[in-house]
Design a protein around this motif. Structure first.
Motif: not given
Length: 592
Positions: A173-198
């Motif tokens: 579960e710890e490994s799964e949670a770590r992967i999910k956190d990394q995914t969420r971080t990447q989603i946040t980064y992409l959302e910020q990038e999308i806002a800058g691009l817009e």
């Protein structure tokens, strides 16, 4: 005097109970009563076997070591957090659960658990302690471990669950949670990038509108197209990452209820004791069935009456052995208040009543030269009571019937009847030893031609009883007892007594007893409980009928176990007092 009164009371009681020959033949018991009597007879064995096996089961259950049980539950495949699991994923997860269940008891998994916990055991022993329960519907796998130590039981079952998780593609579960956190971080980064691009795209569109020449418009148009492509790629990445967060994991193992504490396994003490007691009861019932229905010996009164269809004259209860000689040897004299003595008094009373109701077997015609008055002036057998009675049985040495005849003679003599007891067991005689009398006047003497008149001497301690011992054992006992002289001797003895009791050899072992049975007024057959075989008893009755003997009834002797002790009489009691006994050669000449 008290003994005579006691016998008279017994006679009165029997006369009220019986109004026909001897004693009425026992009615056929119904099936339920028959089984109840068998149950009462063997109740001691049933109770003893049940208690013994129950106690053994209790001891065994208490000696077993205690064990503790711990369990954990895991779910295979999509969990409740899955927003939209499809049927195929669930079906695949159910099949994967069976695979995981098989993997748990494999040596690599168990050795991994043993190594991680440092257990001092083997994989084989640990495999025997692990049990599994799987539910294909819920996809929940329950892992249970029984172990001697409660804390180790908890650690083992949790370690097995963790090994399952680690061998899966998702991991812990710890490994799964770590992967999910990394995914969420990447989603946040992409959302910020999308806002800058817009924002950049909006500014470029304004600049495009403000451009005045063709070259500027073309430059701004290329930048707008590039930013829109970057925006589309970023949006697709965000959607893909969000879907990966929401996607169900088909091949995933998750602990939903870890083991916290172990519980003591119920040793099922009560059930073990109950099953052991039941097994003992069943075994005892099998033994009783074998003895009662497959055995070939007389077990009780019902067997005796049912086989012979003869009146039951009495049952001689078991008593302690008496080792004395003479009066001290007889229950009727030494223990007058005992149950056995009362049995003998009842038997004597029934025989006294039977004397005036029985029809003896017809006797042969008088021999040539016999007093003519005996041919014309005597009563016919049907007109007078019987005077002579033969007592014999089935025991190989005749001990039971001889002792019953002796005690019965004592009881009858105590009532005032003149009784002569004849020891006609010329194969294994014992009356002289029982009574401690001399062999001076014996059956062998009288059969050799010695007159009866004046030869019989009553007992000093019981004047109404005279004993005629067997004398020396002849070489041809059958010739003596089957001779015409024996018939004459019985008549002579009848003239000197009210009752002549003849203790004979076992009926089926020696033919002379059957000959004697046909020449007396009545026969009493003695059967020993637990010793006499049914087939033997039936054959005796049929033989007596074939010889024309009159059977008055049967007697059941319950003293089979102590008979050998009472038979241990001084052998010299008879032989040392044998003055005046005739030689075997003389007897042989008389028979010839």
């Amino acid at each position: 005097m008290q003994t005579t009164l006691r016998a008279c009371k017994s006679l009165a009681r029997v006369s009220l109970e019986h109004t026909s020959l001897g004693c009425a033949t026992a009615k056929e018991p119904d099936l339920i009563q028959h089984y109840l009597r068998i149950a009462r007879r063997w109740l001691w064995l049933l109770v003893l076997a049940t208690l013994f096996t129950g106690a053994v089961g209790y001891v065994i259950a208490k000696q077993q070591s205690h064990s503790y049980s711990a369990s954990t539950r895991v779910i295979i495949g999509p969990g409740l957090e899955s927003p939209d699991p499809n049927l195929e994923e669930l079906r695949t997860a159910g099949m994967l659960m069976q695979t995981y269940a098989e993997l748990i008891t494999t040596r690599p998994i168990l050795e991994s658990v043993i190594g991680s916990l440092g257990l001092q055991t083997t994989a084989d022993r640990l495999a025997k302690s692990v049990s599994l329960h799987s539910d294909d519907t819920t996809r929940i796998l329950t892992i249970r471990v029984e172990w001697d130590d409660p804390s180790e039981a908890v650690n083992i079952v949790n370690a097995i669950a963790n090994v399952l998780i680690n061998i899966g593609p998702v991991g812990s579960e710890e490994s799964e949670a770590r992967i999910k956190d990394q995914t969420r971080t990447q989603i946040t980064y992409l959302e910020q990038e999308i806002a800058g691009l817009e924002a950049t795209l909006a500014q470029l569109e304004q600049d495009f509108e403000a451009a005045t020449n063709r070259e500027e418009k073309r430059l701004y148009g290329d930048q707008i197209a590039l930013r829109r492509a970057q925006l589309a790629d970023a949006s697709r990445s965000v959607i893909s990452l969000e879907q990966s967060l929401m996607q169900s994991q088909t091949n995933r193992v998750k602990i939903i209820e870890p083991a916290v504490a172990a519980v003591l396994v119920d040793p099922e003490l009560e059930l073990t004791v109950a099953m052991a007691a039941l097994a003992g009861l069943i075994l005892a019932l099998v033994v009783v069935f074998t003895l009662e229905f497959l055995g070939d010996v007389i077990r009780g009164e019902e067997d005796l009456v049912g086989l012979t269809h003869m009146p039951l004259l009495g049952v001689i209860a078991k008593h302690k052995p008496l080792h004395g000689v003479g009066r001290d040897h007889f229950v009727a004299y030494s223990m007058p208040e005992s149950r056995t003595a009362e049995n003998y008094r009842l038997l004597a009373s029934r025989l006294i009543l039977s004397r005036y109701r029985a029809t003896p077997a017809a006797r042969p015609l008088p021999a040539a030269g016999q007093d003519s008055q005996s041919q014309t002036g005597a009563l016919t057998p049907a007109e007078r009571p019987f005077r002579s009675l033969l007592i014999s049985g089935t025991h190989i040495n005749g001990a039971g019937s001889s002792e019953i005849a002796a005690n019965l003679a004592v009881i009858l003599a105590q009532t005032g009847h003149r009784v002569i007891l004849v020891d006609a067991n010329l194969h294994q005689p014992d009356m002289s030893g029982l009574f401690g009398v001399s062999n001076r006047v014996s059956l062998s003497n009288l059969l050799a031609g010695q007159p009866v008149e004046g030869q019989l001497t009553p007992l000093s301690w019981l004047p109404t009883l005279s004993i005629l011992s067997s004398g020396p054992i002849p070489a041809k006992s059958f010739d003596l007892l089957a001779s015409a002289r024996m018939t004459e001797l019985i008549r002579e003895l009848e003239e000197q007594a009210d009752l002549v009791l003849i203790a004979a050899s076992p009926l089926l072992l020696y033919a002379d007893s059957l000959i004697l049975a046909s020449r007396v007024d009545g026969v009493v057959v003695v059967a020993e409980q637990g010793t006499t075989r049914r087939a033997t008893l039936v054959e005796i009755v049929e033989s007596l009928h074939a010889y024309g003997a009159s059977i008055l009834g049967v007697v059941l002797d319950q003293n089979r176990t102590s008979r050998a002790a009472r038979r241990a009489l001084p052998a010299a009691a008879a032989s040392s007092a044998g003055n005046g006994a005739i030689q075997m050669q003389s007897v042989g000449r008389v028979v010839k």
